[in-house]
Design a protein around this motif. Structure first.
Motif, PDB file in Angstrom:
ATOM      1  N   ARG A 280       0.832  -1.212   0.000  1.00  0.00           N
ATOM      2  CA  ARG A 280       0.000   0.000   0.000  1.00  0.00           C
ATOM      3  C   ARG A 280       0.861   1.254   0.000  1.00  0.00           C
ATOM      4  O   ARG A 280       0.525   2.249  -0.676  1.00  0.00           O
ATOM      5  N   ASP A 281       1.963   1.239   0.740  1.00  0.00           N
ATOM      6  CA  ASP A 281       2.856   2.402   0.763  1.00  0.00           C
ATOM      7  C   ASP A 281       3.357   2.719  -0.648  1.00  0.00           C
ATOM      8  O   ASP A 281       3.397   3.885  -1.064  1.00  0.00           O
ATOM      9  N   LEU A 282       3.741   1.676  -1.382  1.00  0.00           N
ATOM     10  CA  LEU A 282       4.226   1.873  -2.749  1.00  0.00           C
ATOM     11  C   LEU A 282       3.112   2.383  -3.660  1.00  0.00           C
ATOM     12  O   LEU A 282       3.326   3.286  -4.477  1.00  0.00           O
ATOM     13  N   VAL A 283       1.924   1.795  -3.523  1.00  0.00           N
ATOM     14  CA  VAL A 283       0.786   2.216  -4.350  1.00  0.00           C
ATOM     15  C   VAL A 283       0.433   3.674  -4.063  1.00  0.00           C
ATOM     16  O   VAL A 283       0.231   4.479  -4.976  1.00  0.00           O
ATOM     17  N   ASP A 284       0.348   4.023  -2.782  1.00  0.00           N
ATOM     18  CA  ASP A 284      -0.019   5.392  -2.419  1.00  0.00           C
ATOM     19  C   ASP A 284       1.021   6.398  -2.875  1.00  0.00           C
ATOM     20  O   ASP A 284       0.681   7.515  -3.299  1.00  0.00           O
ATOM     21  N   ALA A 285       2.300   6.009  -2.798  1.00  0.00           N
ATOM     22  CA  ALA A 285       3.351   6.900  -3.297  1.00  0.00           C
ATOM     23  C   ALA A 285       3.205   7.092  -4.808  1.00  0.00           C
ATOM     24  O   ALA A 285       3.402   8.198  -5.326  1.00  0.00           O
ATOM     25  N   GLY A 286       2.838   6.016  -5.519  1.00  0.00           N
ATOM     26  CA  GLY A 286       2.615   6.123  -6.957  1.00  0.00           C
ATOM     27  C   GLY A 286       1.440   7.020  -7.293  1.00  0.00           C
ATOM     28  O   GLY A 286       1.492   7.798  -8.256  1.00  0.00           O
TER      29      GLY A 286
ATOM     30  N   VAL B 142      -6.929   0.245  -5.667  1.00  0.00           N
ATOM     31  CA  VAL B 142      -6.019  -0.845  -5.284  1.00  0.00           C
ATOM     32  C   VAL B 142      -5.657  -0.730  -3.808  1.00  0.00           C
ATOM     33  O   VAL B 142      -5.668  -1.722  -3.061  1.00  0.00           O
ATOM     34  N   SER B 143      -5.336   0.489  -3.362  1.00  0.00           N
ATOM     35  CA  SER B 143      -4.980   0.696  -1.962  1.00  0.00           C
ATOM     36  C   SER B 143      -6.143   0.330  -1.042  1.00  0.00           C
ATOM     37  O   SER B 143      -5.948  -0.314  -0.001  1.00  0.00           O
ATOM     38  N   SER B 144      -7.354   0.703  -1.418  1.00  0.00           N
ATOM     39  CA  SER B 144      -8.528   0.370  -0.604  1.00  0.00           C
ATOM     40  C   SER B 144      -8.741  -1.134  -0.544  1.00  0.00           C
ATOM     41  O   SER B 144      -9.118  -1.678   0.505  1.00  0.00           O
ATOM     42  N   GLY B 145      -8.493  -1.816  -1.662  1.00  0.00           N
ATOM     43  CA  GLY B 145      -8.618  -3.271  -1.668  1.00  0.00           C
ATOM     44  C   GLY B 145      -7.618  -3.932  -0.750  1.00  0.00           C
ATOM     45  O   GLY B 145      -7.948  -4.870  -0.008  1.00  0.00           O
TER      46      GLY B 145
END
Length: 235
Positions: free
Chosen positions: A187-193, A208-211
């Motif tokens: 999630r950290d990587l997704v949110d940074a993206g 994706v982060s919510s999932g």
């Protein structure tokens, strides 16, 4: 009375690799971030709070899985000492979860932020003035350095987000640690993206982060993840 680790030199703490020195470095960084948080608002405040969270939750998980079991083993009152800090960790988890859930416009946000800062500073004082000096009395410098290596490894492999229903003690924290670490750091990587991509792609990343957050919620509530805790930190 034992000297606070805040007042000792690095050499007195057992060297830079000692768990005491490593803990204090994190505390110094946390203090810097809390001062930065105090002077920020809006999106900038959220960014600082995210950095606070990433530091605090990995630090606390490493304590609960590596340090506190040792304290409970070597000190006759170790259970009571660590329970107080576990209560502080639990409150931090609940406060950050509420901040994330209710967002920037919540009327309760200022009071929650103020309480979060207060609890984090209390936690640092309890560790530096009470728990860690007692640990220092029982372990020699080589043992403190060996514990520091284990602590540092666990910190790098720890969850980075609040999980208020997970046990603060083994076996629950150990069993849930790996899946929650994978989910949180993904999630950290997704949110940074999401923060870097054009706005039209951001909804996909947020979905994706919510999932991933939903899956983490399932892991938190598995009975094995909640084993080992006791009131008042059990949820």
């Amino acid at each position: 009375m034992s000297r606070s680790i805040a007042d000792q030199t690095v050499e007195e703490l057992g060297g830079p690799g000692s768990v005491l020195a490593r803990q204090r470095r994190d505390h110094i960084e946390l203090d810097r971030l809390l001062h930065e948080l105090d002077g920020s608002t809006g999106a900038a405040q959220e960014e600082v709070l995210t950095r606070v969270d990433r530091l605090v939750f990995s630090h606390a998980f490493a304590e609960e899985t590596v340090l506190w079991p040792v304290l409970r083993r070597v000190l006759p009152d170790g259970d009571d000492l660590t329970r107080r800090v576990e209560e502080e960790h639990q409150e931090v988890n609940e406060l950050v979860s509420a901040l994330e859930r209710d967002g920037l416009d919540s009327p309760e946000r200022p009071a929650r932020l103020a309480r979060l800062v207060e609890v984090l500073r209390e936690d640092v004082r309890d560790e530096e003035d009470a728990l860690l000096p007692r640990l220092q009395e029982r372990l020699d410098p080589e043992e403190l350095r060996a514990l520091g290596r284990r602590w540092a490894l666990m910190r790098r492999l720890s969850p980075t987000r609040p999980h208020p229903t997970v046990s603060r003690r083994p076996p629950g924290n150990a069993l849930s640690g790996l899946p929650l670490t994978v989910l949180d750091r993904t999630r950290d990587l997704v949110d940074a993206g999401v923060r870097r991509v054009p706005d039209r792609f951001a909804p996909v990343g947020r979905a994706v982060s919510s999932g991933l957050a939903a899956v983490a919620g399932v892991v938190e509530r598995v009975p094995l993840s909640r084993r080992g805790d006791r009131p008042p930190t059990s949820r």
